[in-house]
Scaffold this motif. Structure first.
Motif, PDB file in Angstrom:
ATOM      1  N   UNK A 160       0.796  -1.230   0.000  1.00 11.90           N
ATOM      2  CA  UNK A 160       0.000   0.000   0.000  1.00 11.90           C
ATOM      3  C   UNK A 160       0.832   1.286   0.000  1.00 11.90           C
ATOM      4  N   UNK A 161       2.057   1.156   0.510  1.00 10.50           N
ATOM      5  CA  UNK A 161       2.831   2.390   0.705  1.00 10.50           C
ATOM      6  C   UNK A 161       3.146   3.062  -0.629  1.00 10.50           C
ATOM      7  N   UNK A 162       2.950   4.347  -0.647  1.00  7.37           N
ATOM      8  CA  UNK A 162       3.330   5.115  -1.827  1.00  7.37           C
ATOM      9  C   UNK A 162       4.322   6.177  -1.378  1.00  7.37           C
ATOM     10  N   UNK A 163       5.244   6.550  -2.256  1.00  6.21           N
ATOM     11  CA  UNK A 163       6.161   7.620  -1.845  1.00  6.21           C
ATOM     12  C   UNK A 163       5.402   8.938  -1.742  1.00  6.21           C
ATOM     13  N   UNK A 164       5.873   9.813  -0.898  1.00  9.67           N
ATOM     14  CA  UNK A 164       5.234  11.129  -0.790  1.00  9.67           C
ATOM     15  C   UNK A 164       5.299  11.886  -2.114  1.00  9.67           C
ATOM     16  N   UNK A 165       6.494  11.813  -2.737  1.00 12.56           N
ATOM     17  CA  UNK A 165       6.670  12.520  -4.006  1.00 12.56           C
ATOM     18  C   UNK A 165       7.345  11.588  -5.013  1.00 12.56           C
ATOM     19  N   UNK A 166       7.012  11.816  -6.274  1.00 14.95           N
ATOM     20  CA  UNK A 166       7.674  11.056  -7.343  1.00 14.95           C
ATOM     21  C   UNK A 166       8.291  12.055  -8.315  1.00 14.95           C
ATOM     22  N   UNK A 167       9.511  11.763  -8.721  1.00 12.40           N
ATOM     23  CA  UNK A 167      10.193  12.631  -9.687  1.00 12.40           C
ATOM     24  C   UNK A 167      10.347  11.848 -10.987  1.00 12.40           C
ATOM     25  N   UNK A 168       9.631  12.292 -12.001  1.00 13.43           N
ATOM     26  CA  UNK A 168       9.692  11.628 -13.299  1.00 13.43           C
ATOM     27  C   UNK A 168      10.983  12.054 -14.008  1.00 13.43           C
ATOM     28  N   UNK A 169      11.917  11.119 -14.127  1.00  5.59           N
ATOM     29  CA  UNK A 169      13.237  11.464 -14.672  1.00  5.59           C
ATOM     30  C   UNK A 169      13.517  10.718 -15.973  1.00  5.59           C
ATOM     31  N   UNK A 170      12.486  10.473 -16.734  1.00  8.41           N
ATOM     32  CA  UNK A 170      12.698   9.807 -18.029  1.00  8.41           C
ATOM     33  C   UNK A 170      13.582  10.695 -18.915  1.00  8.41           C
ATOM     34  N   UNK A 171      14.500  10.092 -19.656  1.00  9.19           N
ATOM     35  CA  UNK A 171      15.403  10.869 -20.519  1.00  9.19           C
ATOM     36  C   UNK A 171      16.569  11.485 -19.758  1.00  9.19           C
ATOM     37  N   UNK A 172      16.756  11.044 -18.519  1.00  3.49           N
ATOM     38  CA  UNK A 172      17.858  11.602 -17.715  1.00  3.49           C
ATOM     39  C   UNK A 172      18.810  10.489 -17.291  1.00  3.49           C
ATOM     40  N   UNK A 173      19.986  10.910 -16.894  1.00  2.00           N
ATOM     41  CA  UNK A 173      20.987  10.003 -16.337  1.00  2.00           C
ATOM     42  C   UNK A 173      21.223  10.418 -14.882  1.00  2.00           C
TER      43      UNK A 173
END
Ligand SMILES: [Zn+2]
Length: 504
Positions: free
Chosen positions: A47-60
């Motif tokens: 059930x746990x979800x992170x408080x925030x998500x950072x979408x870093x597609x296309x990054x290294x």
């Protein structure tokens, strides 16, 4: 507990595929990386979800870079010098660093942090000079706290005067010039009492302390021993300058005969040579000294741009590698490298092998990335510099759409040989996003620039005054440098040394 999940980025692993790092998730909880890749799902649970998500597609995603030798005090002198010999330059900048207004000190510390962060540097090891003043130390530490960068802070100390530690000046300089460079010894007991008091100042999770004897040739034996004792008592790293210039090796041969003419053996005898020690430069170290540094686990911080600009010589990168010395990279002062950019350092250090031979160098791009991150973190005893569970969340996202990474053939080689800092998109320090879309989130950069515009006219006027005042000193140092440069210390760091200056 706060949590941040970084998704979609290619995640750089020093021991994995350094050309095509795979895409993986990275979970940060509070200030620490708590899971990567497949661990993330388990760590998050059903059930746990992170408080925030950072979408870093296309990054290294890479570990944050560590500027393992840095001085913030001369930021305002950036670009003021063409090429000036070390000893002359030192006296200009030391004079310009003394007795500055508090607001200027705050400003230069913040602006230095901004430049470092925007170049992907998450930790600076700021060796402060002219900071024998508790309120000044407080001002600097508050500024670092505000900027959000990690800092390993130290106040550079010494007790031997320049008149006794720069070769030939007692012979060549008139009494007034000796006074100008400093002819009286300091009191080690007073210096140590000051340091002890500073160590009690506030600590945040991002503030770490170190001790900095300015250089072994500038510190008496009692002072070196007192520093060793304090470092052991408090478990602190120790940073010092070593053999930055030919004159320092010459001084060692003359003054440290009992230690085989070696500052490294001197440090070994007083108990300083060990894993807690990092030496900046080490440029004029002999092979036997490099071996001893390696055997004791001391690190060398290479400052290639500064060494070349100050005409100290060519850093012996291959020799350091051959000796097996643990390395880190630094950018040194603003006015002798003019930028705080470890991408430049990595590239230069890899390419300097050509000064020695036409054969491939002993420093690969992937190894340079490891040194600039994990190597730097090790000089401060930080659990950082790699992306894995338990490490501090000091991280950088590089934008793979930037021309440096197009086409994307090798992460390691393009970080070192193509990237300039332009692709730095997001920077995370201690789990907190401090640069987002190339802008700092902790500081209002425009207001800093406005404050700078107000401060610079007075600073430049003062610089011109100091320049006029130091003219006789610069002339005297030219004669001193000519004498030093004619000397042989048994090793060479100028591929084609010339005794006389180049004609104009
Ligand atoms: Zn330095």
């Amino acid at each position: 507990m706060t949590s941040l999940l970084i998704t979609g980025a290619r995640v750089y692993d020093h021991d994995g595929d350094v050309d095509q790092p795979p895409v993986a998730d990275v979970l940060i909880e509070d200030s620490t990386i708590t899971a990567t890749g497949e661990e993330v799902e388990r760590a998050l649970g059903a059930q746990r979800r992170p408080e925030r998500t950072l979408d870093a597609r296309g990054m290294l995603l890479v570990p944050g870079f560590v500027n393992a030798h840095y001085h913030s005090y001369d930021l305002l002198a950036k670009g003021l010098f063409e090429e000036v010999p070390l000893e002359v330059w030192r006296h200009y900048t030391a004079r310009m660093a003394a007795n500055r207004p508090r607001e200027e000190v705050r400003l230069r510390t913040l602006l230095g942090a901004v430049e470092c962060l925007k170049n992907g540097i998450t930790t600076v090891q700021d060796m402060s000079i002219q900071a024998y003043d508790p309120s000044l130390v407080e001002t600097i530490l508050e500024a670092y706290d505000e900027a959000g960068i990690r800092v390993v802070f130290s106040v550079s100390v010494r007790d031997l005067p320049d008149a006794d530690t720069i070769p030939y000046v007692r012979e060549l300089f008139a009494p007034d010039l000796l006074d100008a460079i400093g002819a009286r010894a300091g009191d080690p007991a007073r210096v140590m009492a000051f340091l002890r008091a500073q160590l009690e100042r506030h600590r945040s999770a991002r503030l770490h302390w170190a001790l900095s004897p300015s250089a072994p040739h500038r510190c008496s034996e009692p002072m070196m021993k007192a520093i060793v004792a304090l470092a052991e008592e408090r478990g602190l790293p120790v940073y010092t300058h070593l053999y930055e210039a030919l004159g320092h090796a010459l001084q060692a041969r003359e003054r440290h005969g009992a230690d085989g003419g070696s500052l490294v053996r001197y440090m070994d005898r007083v108990g300083l040579l060990g894993t807690r020690l990092s030496v900046a430069h080490g440029l004029w170290s002999r092979p036997d000294e490099l071996d001893l540094l390696a055997r004791r686990g001391a690190r060398v911080v290479v400052n290639a741009v500064s060494n070349l600009k100050l005409k100290d010589g060519v850093p012996p990168v291959n020799e350091l590698r051959r000796a097996g010395v643990a390395l880190a990279f630094g950018c040194d002062c603003f006015s002798c490298s003019d930028t705080q950019n470890l991408f430049q350092s990595m590239k230069l250090c890899c390419l300097l092998a050509a000064a020695e031979s036409p054969h491939p160098g002993l420093l690969s791009a992937a190894e340079a990335v490891r040194i600039a991150t994990a190597g730097g973190a090790a000089t401060a005893g930080l659990d950082a510099g790699a992306i894995r569970r338990g490490m501090k969340a000091d991280l950088v996202l590089l934008d793979l759409a930037d021309p440096s990474f197009v086409p994307f053939n090798s992460a390691a080689r393009q970080i070192v040989f193509s990237e300039t800092g332009r692709a730095v998109h997001t920077v995370i320090v201690d789990g907190r996003v401090v640069v987002r879309e190339r802008c700092t989130t902790t500081l209002e950069e425009r207001s800093l620039q406005e404050a700078l515009a107000e401060a610079m006219p007075a600073y430049r006027a003062e610089f011109r005054r100091v320049e006029r005042e130091l003219e006789p000193l610069a002339r005297a140092f030219a004669a001193q440098a000519a004498r030093v440069n004619a000397c042989d210390v048994g090793i060479e760091r100028y591929p084609r040394r010339q005794a006389a200056p180049n004609p104009p």
